[in-house]
Design a protein around this motif. Sequence first.
Motif, PDB file in Angstrom:
ATOM      1  N   ILE A 115     -22.225   9.540 -26.005  1.00 55.69           N
ATOM      2  CA  ILE A 115     -21.941  10.421 -26.955  1.00 55.69           C
ATOM      3  C   ILE A 115     -21.032   9.498 -27.562  1.00 55.69           C
ATOM      4  O   ILE A 115     -20.403   9.867 -29.082  1.00 55.69           O
ATOM      5  N   GLY A 116     -20.599   7.958 -27.530  1.00 56.99           N
ATOM      6  CA  GLY A 116     -19.847   7.205 -27.886  1.00 56.99           C
ATOM      7  C   GLY A 116     -18.014   7.041 -27.408  1.00 56.99           C
ATOM      8  O   GLY A 116     -17.430   5.980 -27.856  1.00 56.99           O
ATOM      9  N   LEU A 117     -17.559   8.495 -27.284  1.00 59.14           N
ATOM     10  CA  LEU A 117     -16.218   8.137 -26.588  1.00 59.14           C
ATOM     11  C   LEU A 117     -16.053   7.353 -25.004  1.00 59.14           C
ATOM     12  O   LEU A 117     -17.386   7.052 -24.895  1.00 59.14           O
ATOM     13  N   ASP A 118     -15.188   6.730 -24.581  1.00 60.06           N
ATOM     14  CA  ASP A 118     -15.053   5.894 -23.539  1.00 60.06           C
ATOM     15  C   ASP A 118     -15.729   6.760 -22.152  1.00 60.06           C
ATOM     16  O   ASP A 118     -14.776   8.502 -22.938  1.00 60.06           O
ATOM     17  N   ILE A 119     -15.109   6.721 -21.399  1.00 61.45           N
ATOM     18  CA  ILE A 119     -15.653   7.492 -20.002  1.00 61.45           C
ATOM     19  C   ILE A 119     -14.444   6.233 -18.388  1.00 61.45           C
ATOM     20  O   ILE A 119     -15.148   5.197 -18.741  1.00 61.45           O
ATOM     21  N   HIS A 120     -13.765   7.570 -17.360  1.00 60.85           N
ATOM     22  CA  HIS A 120     -12.822   6.705 -16.699  1.00 60.85           C
ATOM     23  C   HIS A 120     -13.288   7.117 -15.727  1.00 60.85           C
ATOM     24  O   HIS A 120     -14.652   7.868 -15.484  1.00 60.85           O
ATOM     25  N   SER A 121     -13.706   6.073 -14.710  1.00 55.88           N
ATOM     26  CA  SER A 121     -14.269   6.480 -13.569  1.00 55.88           C
ATOM     27  C   SER A 121     -13.873   7.528 -13.078  1.00 55.88           C
ATOM     28  O   SER A 121     -13.945   8.070 -11.898  1.00 55.88           O
ATOM     29  N   GLU A 122     -12.120   7.556 -13.461  1.00 57.25           N
ATOM     30  CA  GLU A 122     -11.490   8.371 -12.425  1.00 57.25           C
ATOM     31  C   GLU A 122     -10.927  10.162 -12.555  1.00 57.25           C
ATOM     32  O   GLU A 122     -10.861  11.017 -11.988  1.00 57.25           O
ATOM     33  N   PHE A 123     -11.502   9.337 -14.326  1.00 54.25           N
ATOM     34  CA  PHE A 123     -10.500  10.855 -14.964  1.00 54.25           C
ATOM     35  C   PHE A 123     -11.837  11.552 -16.482  1.00 54.25           C
ATOM     36  O   PHE A 123     -11.925  12.523 -16.917  1.00 54.25           O
ATOM     37  N   GLY A 124     -13.578  10.785 -15.923  1.00 49.14           N
ATOM     38  CA  GLY A 124     -13.933  11.150 -17.144  1.00 49.14           C
ATOM     39  C   GLY A 124     -13.936  10.866 -18.219  1.00 49.14           C
ATOM     40  O   GLY A 124     -12.986  10.198 -19.018  1.00 49.14           O
ATOM     41  N   LEU A 125     -14.278  12.206 -19.735  1.00 50.12           N
ATOM     42  CA  LEU A 125     -13.895  11.828 -20.883  1.00 50.12           C
ATOM     43  C   LEU A 125     -12.277  12.285 -20.852  1.00 50.12           C
ATOM     44  O   LEU A 125     -12.338  12.546 -21.976  1.00 50.12           O
ATOM     45  N   TRP A 126     -11.837  12.509 -19.913  1.00 45.00           N
ATOM     46  CA  TRP A 126     -10.572  13.281 -19.964  1.00 45.00           C
ATOM     47  C   TRP A 126      -9.209  12.424 -19.996  1.00 45.00           C
ATOM     48  O   TRP A 126      -8.647  12.269 -18.504  1.00 45.00           O
ATOM     49  N   PHE A 127      -9.002  11.198 -20.574  1.00 42.76           N
ATOM     50  CA  PHE A 127      -8.211  10.581 -20.550  1.00 42.76           C
ATOM     51  C   PHE A 127      -7.690   9.946 -22.158  1.00 42.76           C
ATOM     52  O   PHE A 127      -8.679  10.075 -22.613  1.00 42.76           O
ATOM     53  N   ALA A 128      -7.211   9.726 -22.000  1.00 39.83           N
ATOM     54  CA  ALA A 128      -6.247   8.806 -23.479  1.00 39.83           C
ATOM     55  C   ALA A 128      -5.196   8.033 -23.415  1.00 39.83           C
ATOM     56  O   ALA A 128      -4.640   7.538 -22.711  1.00 39.83           O
ATOM     57  N   PHE A 129      -5.747   7.086 -24.073  1.00 43.08           N
ATOM     58  CA  PHE A 129      -4.726   5.752 -24.511  1.00 43.08           C
ATOM     59  C   PHE A 129      -3.474   6.575 -25.063  1.00 43.08           C
ATOM     60  O   PHE A 129      -3.900   6.476 -26.568  1.00 43.08           O
ATOM     61  N   ARG A 130      -2.193   5.791 -24.706  1.00 46.13           N
ATOM     62  CA  ARG A 130      -1.531   6.907 -25.521  1.00 46.13           C
ATOM     63  C   ARG A 130      -0.289   5.591 -26.574  1.00 46.13           C
ATOM     64  O   ARG A 130       1.034   5.716 -26.790  1.00 46.13           O
ATOM     65  N   GLY A 131      -0.504   4.327 -25.110  1.00 48.99           N
ATOM     66  CA  GLY A 131       0.686   3.362 -25.896  1.00 48.99           C
ATOM     67  C   GLY A 131       0.328   1.854 -25.563  1.00 48.99           C
ATOM     68  O   GLY A 131      -0.027   2.061 -24.770  1.00 48.99           O
ATOM     69  N   VAL A 132       1.082   1.169 -25.872  1.00 51.73           N
ATOM     70  CA  VAL A 132       0.314  -0.113 -26.069  1.00 51.73           C
ATOM     71  C   VAL A 132       2.081  -0.515 -26.743  1.00 51.73           C
ATOM     72  O   VAL A 132       2.154  -0.870 -27.584  1.00 51.73           O
ATOM     73  N   PHE A 133       2.272  -1.618 -25.169  1.00 57.72           N
ATOM     74  CA  PHE A 133       3.436  -2.599 -26.573  1.00 57.72           C
ATOM     75  C   PHE A 133       3.670  -3.935 -25.752  1.00 57.72           C
ATOM     76  O   PHE A 133       2.494  -4.479 -24.420  1.00 57.72           O
ATOM     77  N   LEU A 134       3.949  -5.142 -26.292  1.00 56.81           N
ATOM     78  CA  LEU A 134       4.015  -6.579 -25.652  1.00 56.81           C
ATOM     79  C   LEU A 134       5.770  -6.540 -25.177  1.00 56.81           C
ATOM     80  O   LEU A 134       6.384  -6.163 -25.829  1.00 56.81           O
ATOM     81  N   THR A 135       5.918  -7.573 -23.927  1.00 54.95           N
ATOM     82  CA  THR A 135       7.172  -8.066 -23.341  1.00 54.95           C
ATOM     83  C   THR A 135       6.714  -9.612 -22.740  1.00 54.95           C
ATOM     84  O   THR A 135       5.723  -9.884 -22.562  1.00 54.95           O
TER      85      THR A 135
END
Length: 197
Positions: A115-135
């Motif tokens: 359906i186009g959404l990404d799927i996670h092996s542990e959480f299925g479709l119930w996960f979200a990207f929340r933050g990305v940073f560089l250090t």
Amino acid sequence: MKLTQGIQSLSESGLNIFLSTKVSSLPEDLFPFSDEQKNKTLCLIGNGGKALWEKLPHPLDTSTHPFDLYVENKMQEFAEKILEDKIEVLYPNYSYTLPLQKLGRALNLCTQSPIGLDIHSEFGLWFAFRGVFLTSKDIPDTALDKISSPCETCLEKPCLTTSDIARGRLCCPIKKEHQYLPAQIDFHQNALSLLKL
């Protein structure tokens, strides 16, 4: 040890996905990183399941971007206490359009579902990207090993019986135990409807 404790603290805050890699190891066509950024480490933070929702102070106001504010605070805490570094936040950052799905796939965090959404092996479709940073700190590479899509083992594919992505997500049987609570689903749907106005 300090990094492990910091990642554990993020997880206890509901941000239970953490991956890091050198920017230089990412695909060249992923994002136009500057030469300076290519010398840094990229960290991706996400949440799987209900944990983050349960940590946020309620009631939530869609106009204040409560998820973004919470995650920004947690990233800054992590930077100050664990990394002892000033980080460059790429997401949430409204001056960037970071290709989160491509980034997640490059780190082998997820694969694309029918359906186009990404799927996670542990959480299925119930996960979200929340933050990305560089250090500028040197953090071990935690990109995952190549994964196969959990959708390959699903014979029924009930998600394809509807043309609506939200309904398709709800009827997916993979890792159903991580499905967001009804109040969280309603919150996200209301937030999306406000964006469409």
